[in-house]
Design a protein around this motif. Sequence first.
Motif, short mmCIF file in Angstrom:
data_model
loop_
_atom_site.label_atom_id
_atom_site.label_comp_id
_atom_site.label_asym_id
_atom_site.label_seq_id
_atom_site.Cartn_x
_atom_site.Cartn_y
_atom_site.Cartn_z
N HIS A 10 -10.45 5.34 -0.54
CA HIS A 10 -8.96 5.39 -0.30
C HIS A 10 -8.84 6.28 1.23
O HIS A 10 -8.35 5.91 1.95
CB HIS A 10 -8.42 6.38 -1.12
N GLU A 11 -9.97 7.10 1.38
CA GLU A 11 -9.84 7.86 2.67
C GLU A 11 -10.29 7.05 3.87
O GLU A 11 -9.84 6.95 4.80
CB GLU A 11 -10.77 8.96 2.66
N GLY A 59 -4.48 1.07 -3.12
CA GLY A 59 -3.75 2.31 -2.60
C GLY A 59 -3.89 3.30 -3.51
O GLY A 59 -3.99 4.52 -3.32
N ALA A 60 -3.55 3.10 -5.01
CA ALA A 60 -3.81 4.06 -5.88
C ALA A 60 -4.94 4.35 -6.39
O ALA A 60 -5.16 5.22 -7.33
CB ALA A 60 -2.86 3.58 -7.13
N TYR A 93 -1.46 -2.73 -4.34
CA TYR A 93 -0.93 -1.33 -4.81
C TYR A 93 -1.82 -0.76 -5.65
O TYR A 93 -2.11 0.72 -5.52
CB TYR A 93 0.15 -1.81 -5.87
N LYS A 152 -7.38 4.98 4.95
CA LYS A 152 -6.52 5.87 5.86
C LYS A 152 -7.10 5.87 7.19
O LYS A 152 -6.24 5.77 8.27
CB LYS A 152 -6.21 7.10 5.07
N ILE A 161 0.80 -1.34 -0.04
CA ILE A 161 0.01 0.02 -0.04
C ILE A 161 0.81 1.25 -0.13
O ILE A 161 0.69 2.24 -0.79
CB ILE A 161 -1.01 0.00 1.26
N ARG A 162 1.87 1.29 0.90
CA ARG A 162 2.65 2.41 0.89
C ARG A 162 3.61 2.53 -0.33
O ARG A 162 3.77 3.76 -1.07
CB ARG A 162 3.87 2.30 2.01
N GLU A 165 1.10 4.24 -2.65
CA GLU A 165 1.01 5.76 -2.30
C GLU A 165 2.17 6.47 -2.50
O GLU A 165 2.25 7.78 -2.29
CB GLU A 165 0.59 6.03 -1.01
N LYS A 166 3.35 5.99 -3.14
CA LYS A 166 4.66 6.54 -3.50
C LYS A 166 5.32 7.00 -2.13
O LYS A 166 6.14 7.86 -2.07
CB LYS A 166 4.49 7.74 -4.30
N LYS A 167 5.41 6.04 -1.14
CA LYS A 167 6.03 6.29 0.25
C LYS A 167 7.24 5.32 0.45
O LYS A 167 6.95 4.42 1.21
CB LYS A 167 4.99 6.41 1.38
#
Length: 462
Positions: free
Chosen positions: A454-455, A305-306, A302, A458, A80-81, A84-86
């Motif tokens: 997505h929210e 998350g995107a 992935y 989180k 997931i991270r 999210e590009k983390k």
Amino acid sequence: MDYSKQLGEGSISALLLKFSIPAIVGMVVSALYNIVDRIFVGRGVGSLAIAGTTMGFPIMLIIIAFSMLVGMGATSLISIRLGEKKKAEAELIAANALLLLIALSLALSITGLLFLTSLLRLFGASDDVLPYAGDYMRIILPGTVLLGISFGMNNFIRAEGNPRTAMYTMLVGAVANIILDYYFIFILGLGVKGAALATVIAQGISAVWVLHYFFRGRSFLKICWRKLKPEPLIIRQILTIGFPPFAMQLVDSVKQVILLKSLGIYGGDLAISAMGIIFSISTILVMPVIGISQGAQPIIGYNYGAGQYKRVKETLQSAIAAATSILSVGFVFTRLFPETIVGLFAKNDMRLISLGSHGLLTVFLLLPIVGFQVVGSNYFQSVGKPKQATILTLSRHVLLFIPALLILPRFWGLEGIWRAAPAADLGSSILTGIWLFCELKRLDLNEIRPGNRHERLKDFLF
């Protein structure tokens, strides 16, 4: 190279093939540890030795449960991270997971050694079987940390988009285990001790391979010494997301204890040996399905998350189709050649071959639908929904199987033990189908109103 970029852009069928084949090979190779041990022990020592290694199976499931708690929990978060590009957060998750794997493995090893004899007696080990079980587990338990690192961290390699290396990690250890099993049992004559020693050494080789990959290799995610410090929030997230597979394995251990005691009552040591063989065959058939689930996990995580929900659904549908096809082929082979398959483990023991073949046919009666249940429940874990995943994964092992295991033998004796498995398979698959249908309907709504799902994800995680 950004290995994770392909997860959001590549063809789903090609990605699933690319990720699942190495995962399947890795899981099958992992299963060979147990299967090869039983084959060599059965042919080199005897049926009581098979029962001895089977008695240690609940403990092994507990060890694997804690490895999955950390490994698969961290894998979902890492996927997931990355979506999210983390990347930095993903690396912190991997480092904290390594610390958890080491700490939990050491605790399990010490606890298991202190109470080993009592545990084996609790599981139903007879006076004839206890020496074999004790010799095997006294060598296996000190190597728990090696299993934890190799099994747990291998998931991270898949999460970053490099499944081939994950496959090699398992392959190296399994090949070493096969060679060492033969040498220690047939050349040195070490019996079950030799099988256990071969397993620990092979797991050590895999563990070194994984650690080198993340600390000194060409991994996308990097683990360095300065990141090896506990982060309570990350640890909580890992344990929360990893709880469903952990609960499944942990309860599976409880199930195995009840099963072993029931087998001892209704069938004796021979029935325990027969079930040990069925365990091994079941493992080699179901592991490819778990490999497909693991191959689909980073793709689903992935894209979830995107916010690419169409790709999530396509991956899920393809994984279910592949899993069902594999188990259908296995079903056909077990129906056609049960005696030949069981005979691989039993050296001219016709009583064991006859009993094991009959049990195999009954236990695998509804095998093809198991793939749907496993992949369907794994979907919820992949998208960070541990509550739903926990209920579905436990349904097959707790809500249905254990009651069936306690009730059916009262009417049919040993035959009732064999019948408990297909009854649980049917009920859990129906429950998974209903829940997954409702989930996909909600996913359709989120395609129309992007961002809401997505929210909520989180909010749930943090």
